[in-house]
Design a protein around this motif. Sequence first.
Motif, mmCIF file in Angstrom:
data_model
loop_
_atom_site.group_PDB
_atom_site.id
_atom_site.type_symbol
_atom_site.label_atom_id
_atom_site.label_comp_id
_atom_site.label_asym_id
_atom_site.label_seq_id
_atom_site.Cartn_x
_atom_site.Cartn_y
_atom_site.Cartn_z
ATOM 1 N N UNK A 115 50.717 39.130 52.649
ATOM 2 C CA UNK A 115 50.282 37.846 53.215
ATOM 3 C C UNK A 115 51.247 36.738 52.821
ATOM 4 N N UNK A 116 51.786 36.842 51.622
ATOM 5 C CA UNK A 116 52.828 35.916 51.145
ATOM 6 C C UNK A 116 53.965 36.733 50.534
ATOM 7 N N UNK A 117 55.181 36.168 50.495
ATOM 8 C CA UNK A 117 56.348 36.955 50.051
ATOM 9 C C UNK A 117 56.518 36.979 48.536
ATOM 10 N N UNK A 118 55.509 37.433 47.837
ATOM 11 C CA UNK A 118 55.616 37.549 46.391
ATOM 12 C C UNK A 118 54.486 38.452 45.910
ATOM 13 N N UNK A 119 54.613 38.968 44.696
ATOM 14 C CA UNK A 119 53.584 39.804 44.077
ATOM 15 C C UNK A 119 53.218 39.195 42.737
ATOM 16 N N UNK A 120 51.911 39.054 42.476
ATOM 17 C CA UNK A 120 51.539 38.555 41.146
ATOM 18 C C UNK A 120 50.453 39.412 40.513
ATOM 19 N N UNK A 121 49.230 38.901 40.395
ATOM 20 C CA UNK A 121 48.239 39.466 39.479
ATOM 21 C C UNK A 121 47.141 40.256 40.187
ATOM 22 N N UNK A 122 46.916 41.487 39.732
ATOM 23 C CA UNK A 122 45.775 42.260 40.196
ATOM 24 C C UNK A 122 44.563 42.025 39.321
ATOM 25 N N UNK A 123 43.425 42.656 39.649
ATOM 26 C CA UNK A 123 42.207 42.463 38.866
ATOM 27 C C UNK A 123 42.344 42.761 37.375
ATOM 28 N N UNK A 124 43.107 43.784 36.932
ATOM 29 C CA UNK A 124 43.215 44.006 35.486
ATOM 30 C C UNK A 124 43.846 42.825 34.746
ATOM 31 N N UNK A 125 44.859 42.192 35.361
ATOM 32 C CA UNK A 125 45.471 41.016 34.731
ATOM 33 C C UNK A 125 44.471 39.870 34.659
ATOM 34 N N UNK A 126 43.740 39.649 35.746
ATOM 35 C CA UNK A 126 42.758 38.558 35.767
ATOM 36 C C UNK A 126 41.672 38.801 34.719
ATOM 37 N N UNK A 127 41.263 40.054 34.562
ATOM 38 C CA UNK A 127 40.271 40.390 33.522
ATOM 39 C C UNK A 127 40.817 40.085 32.131
ATOM 40 N N UNK A 128 42.109 40.341 31.924
ATOM 41 C CA UNK A 128 42.734 40.036 30.634
ATOM 42 C C UNK A 128 42.792 38.530 30.398
ATOM 43 N N UNK A 129 43.082 37.748 31.456
ATOM 44 C CA UNK A 129 43.103 36.284 31.313
ATOM 45 C C UNK A 129 41.720 35.750 30.936
#
Length: 227
Positions: A45-59
Motif C-alpha cells: 500500500x505504501x513503498x516501505x516496510x515497518x512493524x508487524x504485530x510482534x513488534x507492536x506487542x513489544x512496544x
Amino acid sequence: MTFDRSLKIAPSILSADFADFGREIRAIEDQGADWVHVDVMDGHFVPNLTFGPPAVKAFRRHVTTVMDVHLMIAPVDPYIEAYAQAGADILTAHVEAGPHPHRTLQAIRASGMKAGLALNPGTPASAAEPLLDLCDLVCVMTVNPGFGGQSFIHSCVDKVRALRAMIGDRPVHIEIDGGVDPTTAPLVREAGADVLVAGSAVFKGGSVETPEAYGTNMRAIREAVTA
C-alpha cells in the motif's frame, strides 16, 4: 481514554532509534508526549516496510499513554485481531485500502479498539462523511504516506476545516500526520485538529542519552500553537 479536544502531541517512533525502542518510548513520554504513534507499512500500500504485530506487542510494554497504531497496509481486515492482541488502543485504517471501510471500522471497534480512518492527501474530506459515526478519529495525511521527513502539503488545511465542520459535536479526534512542526502546527490547530503526529520534528537533535531535546521540540510545537 476520555475524549477531549485539547492539543495532543503523538511522536512517531518511525523517527526513533530502531535499536532502542523501549528507552525511546519511555523518553518521549517522560518529556511530555501525550500519545505514541506507530506507523505500520506493508511495502504494498505504501513503498516501505515497518512493524508487524510482534513488534507492536513489544512496544506495548513500554507505552503508558495511548498507543496509536496507523495501518498503511492493504488489505486491513485480516490483521485487525492481531493488532488488537498486540495492544493497540487506536487502530487507524485508510479509506483507500479496501472497498468496505464500514466493515473495517466496525471490526476495529468490535475488537475493543478505537477506530480511526485515514485520508491520503488526494482524497477529499467528503470520503469520510458517510463513515463518521463509526469513527473515533480521522487522520488527515498532510504528506503522501510511506516515508518520514516529507514537506507539508498546505492544501490539506482546508480539508481539516471541512472535516471539523462535518464532525460537529461528535466525539471524533482530527489527527494530522506529516510535516508537522512549529510552522505548520498552528495552521492545522486553527483549522480544527487536536492530535499532531510528529516524527523528525520531535526526535531531531536528541537521543535516549539526551532526551531533553525531545521535550524542547515538543514544547516548541505547543508554544507555536498557543502563541
